[in-house]
Design a protein around this motif. Sequence first.
Motif, PDB file in Angstrom:
ATOM      1  N   ASP A 100      -4.057  -1.861  -8.200  1.00 39.02           N
ATOM      2  CA  ASP A 100      -4.972  -0.812  -7.793  1.00 39.02           C
ATOM      3  C   ASP A 100      -5.027  -0.805  -6.275  1.00 39.02           C
ATOM      4  N   MET A 101      -4.873   0.365  -5.660  1.00 40.18           N
ATOM      5  CA  MET A 101      -4.773   0.432  -4.202  1.00 40.18           C
ATOM      6  C   MET A 101      -6.070   0.011  -3.522  1.00 40.18           C
ATOM      7  N   ALA A 102      -7.239   0.392  -4.092  1.00 38.37           N
ATOM      8  CA  ALA A 102      -8.510  -0.012  -3.502  1.00 38.37           C
ATOM      9  C   ALA A 102      -8.695  -1.528  -3.612  1.00 38.37           C
ATOM     10  N   MET A 103      -8.321  -2.086  -4.770  1.00 35.80           N
ATOM     11  CA  MET A 103      -8.415  -3.526  -4.938  1.00 35.80           C
ATOM     12  C   MET A 103      -7.451  -4.242  -3.999  1.00 35.80           C
ATOM     13  N   ARG A 104      -6.295  -3.656  -3.794  1.00 35.82           N
ATOM     14  CA  ARG A 104      -5.312  -4.239  -2.876  1.00 35.82           C
ATOM     15  C   ARG A 104      -5.917  -4.407  -1.481  1.00 35.82           C
ATOM     16  N   ALA A 105      -6.541  -3.356  -0.977  1.00 36.66           N
ATOM     17  CA  ALA A 105      -7.159  -3.426   0.349  1.00 36.66           C
ATOM     18  C   ALA A 105      -8.301  -4.441   0.363  1.00 36.66           C
ATOM     19  N   ASP A 106      -9.073  -4.493  -0.706  1.00 39.55           N
ATOM     20  CA  ASP A 106     -10.199  -5.417  -0.802  1.00 39.55           C
ATOM     21  C   ASP A 106      -9.713  -6.872  -0.781  1.00 39.55           C
ATOM     22  N   VAL A 107      -8.675  -7.159  -1.559  1.00 41.00           N
ATOM     23  CA  VAL A 107      -8.137  -8.523  -1.600  1.00 41.00           C
ATOM     24  C   VAL A 107      -7.610  -8.932  -0.227  1.00 41.00           C
ATOM     25  N   HIS A 108      -6.933  -8.027   0.460  1.00 40.99           N
ATOM     26  CA  HIS A 108      -6.437  -8.329   1.806  1.00 40.99           C
ATOM     27  C   HIS A 108      -7.589  -8.759   2.720  1.00 40.99           C
TER      28      HIS A 108
ATOM     29  N   SER B 200     -15.527 -23.160   9.921  1.00 41.32           N
ATOM     30  CA  SER B 200     -16.531 -24.140   9.498  1.00 41.32           C
ATOM     31  C   SER B 200     -16.101 -25.573   9.798  1.00 41.32           C
ATOM     32  N   PHE B 201     -14.814 -25.784  10.019  1.00 40.15           N
ATOM     33  CA  PHE B 201     -14.292 -27.108  10.348  1.00 40.15           C
ATOM     34  C   PHE B 201     -13.970 -27.255  11.834  1.00 40.15           C
ATOM     35  N   GLY B 202     -14.225 -26.198  12.610  1.00 36.74           N
ATOM     36  CA  GLY B 202     -13.892 -26.242  14.017  1.00 36.74           C
ATOM     37  C   GLY B 202     -12.440 -25.898  14.304  1.00 36.74           C
ATOM     38  N   ALA B 203     -11.763 -25.336  13.325  1.00 38.30           N
ATOM     39  CA  ALA B 203     -10.372 -24.905  13.489  1.00 38.30           C
ATOM     40  C   ALA B 203     -10.325 -23.381  13.560  1.00 38.30           C
ATOM     41  N   THR B 204      -9.146 -22.833  13.702  1.00 35.66           N
ATOM     42  CA  THR B 204      -8.957 -21.388  13.646  1.00 35.66           C
ATOM     43  C   THR B 204      -7.866 -21.066  12.628  1.00 35.66           C
ATOM     44  N   ALA B 205      -7.911 -19.858  12.096  1.00 33.85           N
ATOM     45  CA  ALA B 205      -6.882 -19.392  11.151  1.00 33.85           C
ATOM     46  C   ALA B 205      -6.493 -17.971  11.510  1.00 33.85           C
ATOM     47  N   GLU B 206      -5.206 -17.768  11.693  1.00 36.02           N
ATOM     48  CA  GLU B 206      -4.676 -16.438  11.960  1.00 36.02           C
ATOM     49  C   GLU B 206      -3.980 -15.935  10.697  1.00 36.02           C
ATOM     50  N   VAL B 207      -4.429 -14.808  10.181  1.00 34.76           N
ATOM     51  CA  VAL B 207      -3.882 -14.260   8.933  1.00 34.76           C
ATOM     52  C   VAL B 207      -3.083 -13.001   9.239  1.00 34.76           C
ATOM     53  N   THR B 208      -1.843 -12.983   8.761  1.00 32.60           N
ATOM     54  CA  THR B 208      -0.985 -11.813   8.938  1.00 32.60           C
ATOM     55  C   THR B 208      -0.552 -11.313   7.568  1.00 32.60           C
ATOM     56  N   ILE B 209      -0.797 -10.020   7.300  1.00 33.40           N
ATOM     57  CA  ILE B 209      -0.355  -9.391   6.050  1.00 33.40           C
ATOM     58  C   ILE B 209       0.407  -8.123   6.423  1.00 33.40           C
ATOM     59  N   PRO B 210       1.710  -8.224   6.607  1.00 32.18           N
ATOM     60  CA  PRO B 210       2.490  -7.030   6.960  1.00 32.18           C
ATOM     61  C   PRO B 210       2.566  -6.066   5.781  1.00 32.18           C
ATOM     62  N   GLY B 211       3.027  -4.857   6.038  1.00 32.48           N
ATOM     63  CA  GLY B 211       3.177  -3.878   4.963  1.00 32.48           C
ATOM     64  C   GLY B 211       4.101  -4.378   3.878  1.00 32.48           C
ATOM     65  N   GLY B 212       3.692  -4.251   2.630  1.00 37.10           N
ATOM     66  CA  GLY B 212       4.495  -4.740   1.512  1.00 37.10           C
ATOM     67  C   GLY B 212       5.003  -3.621   0.632  1.00 37.10           C
ATOM     68  N   THR B 213       5.183  -3.945  -0.640  1.00 32.19           N
ATOM     69  CA  THR B 213       5.677  -2.980  -1.620  1.00 32.19           C
ATOM     70  C   THR B 213       4.510  -2.421  -2.421  1.00 32.19           C
ATOM     71  N   PRO B 214       4.343  -1.104  -2.475  1.00 33.86           N
ATOM     72  CA  PRO B 214       3.209  -0.525  -3.211  1.00 33.86           C
ATOM     73  C   PRO B 214       3.341  -0.704  -4.724  1.00 33.86           C
ATOM     74  N   VAL B 215       2.278  -0.348  -5.426  1.00 31.78           N
ATOM     75  CA  VAL B 215       2.300  -0.331  -6.888  1.00 31.78           C
ATOM     76  C   VAL B 215       3.375   0.644  -7.368  1.00 31.78           C
ATOM     77  N   THR B 216       4.147   0.226  -8.362  1.00 32.89           N
ATOM     78  CA  THR B 216       5.100   1.139  -9.001  1.00 32.89           C
ATOM     79  C   THR B 216       4.351   1.896 -10.090  1.00 32.89           C
ATOM     80  N   ALA B 217       3.964   3.121  -9.761  1.00 35.26           N
ATOM     81  CA  ALA B 217       3.117   3.922 -10.653  1.00 35.26           C
ATOM     82  C   ALA B 217       3.923   5.068 -11.251  1.00 35.26           C
ATOM     83  N   ASN B 218       3.943   5.135 -12.568  1.00 29.22           N
ATOM     84  CA  ASN B 218       4.629   6.219 -13.267  1.00 29.22           C
ATOM     85  C   ASN B 218       3.719   7.435 -13.372  1.00 29.22           C
TER      86      ASN B 218
END
Length: 424
Positions: free
Chosen positions: A293-301, A314-332
């Motif tokens: 589901d496209m809306a769920m996809r954006a939400d999960v990201h 919370s641990f005093g560290a940092t996290a960099e998250v990268t999510i490049p463009g992927g493959t969309p849902v194959t919808a018939n």
Amino acid sequence: MLRPITLLSLITLLPLSATAADWQMLVDERTLSVNDNVVELRHHFHSNPELSNQEFDTAKKIAAELTALGFDEVQTGVAGTGVIGILKGSKSGPTVALRADMDALPVTEKTGLPFASKVTTEWRGQETGVMHACGHDAHMAILLGAAEVLAGMRDEIPGTIKFIFQPAEEAEGGADVMVAEGVLQDTGAIFGLHVMPASAGMILYKPEGFMAAADKFEIIVKGTQTHGSMPWRGVDPIAVSAQIVNNLQTIVSRQIDISDAPAVVTIGSINGGNRNNIIPEQVVMTGTIRTLDMAMRADVHERIKRTATLTAESFGATAEVTIPGGTPVTANDPELTAQMAPVLKRAAANGNAHIVKPIMGAEDFSFFANEIPALFFGLGVAAEGKDSGAPNHSPYFYVNDKALSHGVNAMSSLALEWLYSQTE
């Protein structure tokens, strides 16, 4: 229990209009006549696999086959190594497309078949085999079989059929590049298939979300390097990463409504450190996200980004998250799927065509389906008498040659049914 498959099972007793009955009988007859060549082509491609964006000899073979069939136009070098064949019928009408992918995988084959791949290559610094472990050899052979069937039926074709042989489905630069280069211009609909370890000749399909969207992601966790005996003098990115992995699992299990649509979040690799007594400065994790589901996809990201960054903080560290463009849902397309369901049933072994649950694997056919009405379906290719087999991407993945004719019949019939439906 799977009944024995025979080529005669292609011809079922579903009612057809007089016009459709004429061309369908011819498709059935020609499918029988080209079957040996389809099997031979499949074995050739299987023995000579090429990785994504390196399908040079494969493309030459396909172009030569299409040229020999007298196609009106054969285009090469599309999206790098792709091939497009244009077949014009004797009657005027719209254009429909049929698609197959061409690339193999860095997998060392273990099937023991007489035509098993012996090709090797260097992949990410390691020597490995190359294998059509996802069945693209079957896809190409089936589409070339449909090309041969339809090339001999020009008088029955009310329009133009575009045969798309796509590179790099397993990597980058495949369907999306073809779309960008205009391969779907003036095309009204597109059909494709994927072989699967299900009963041979069975056809699997679903309206709307058939296969999942697939998104890669990377998380770089940065802490402070210190001696392993004095962890309090630094910030341990390995410990932080372990907490991030645990917390990411709650996204699907506790944070989203999976009764709407399934989702998967998987960490596939974790790399950090090079010595037992040194807490490193950073850890790099990679994973995959699957949604339908496209809306769920954006939400999960967004939840992945928030979970990783706040856990690290919370641990005093940092996290960099990268999510490049992927493959969309194959919808018939629902309307197209309903229209073509009787065609799939006729082409399937003993009429064995079913609507199935969504598949969490992904396919870049979705880029075509985002542009024009599309139908993508599965074709079972398990061994004789088996309901399943080794999964796609396995070194033991097996294609039952007796299933190929059902794919040829389906692809040929879908193209003709759509063209006739547009000209009635």
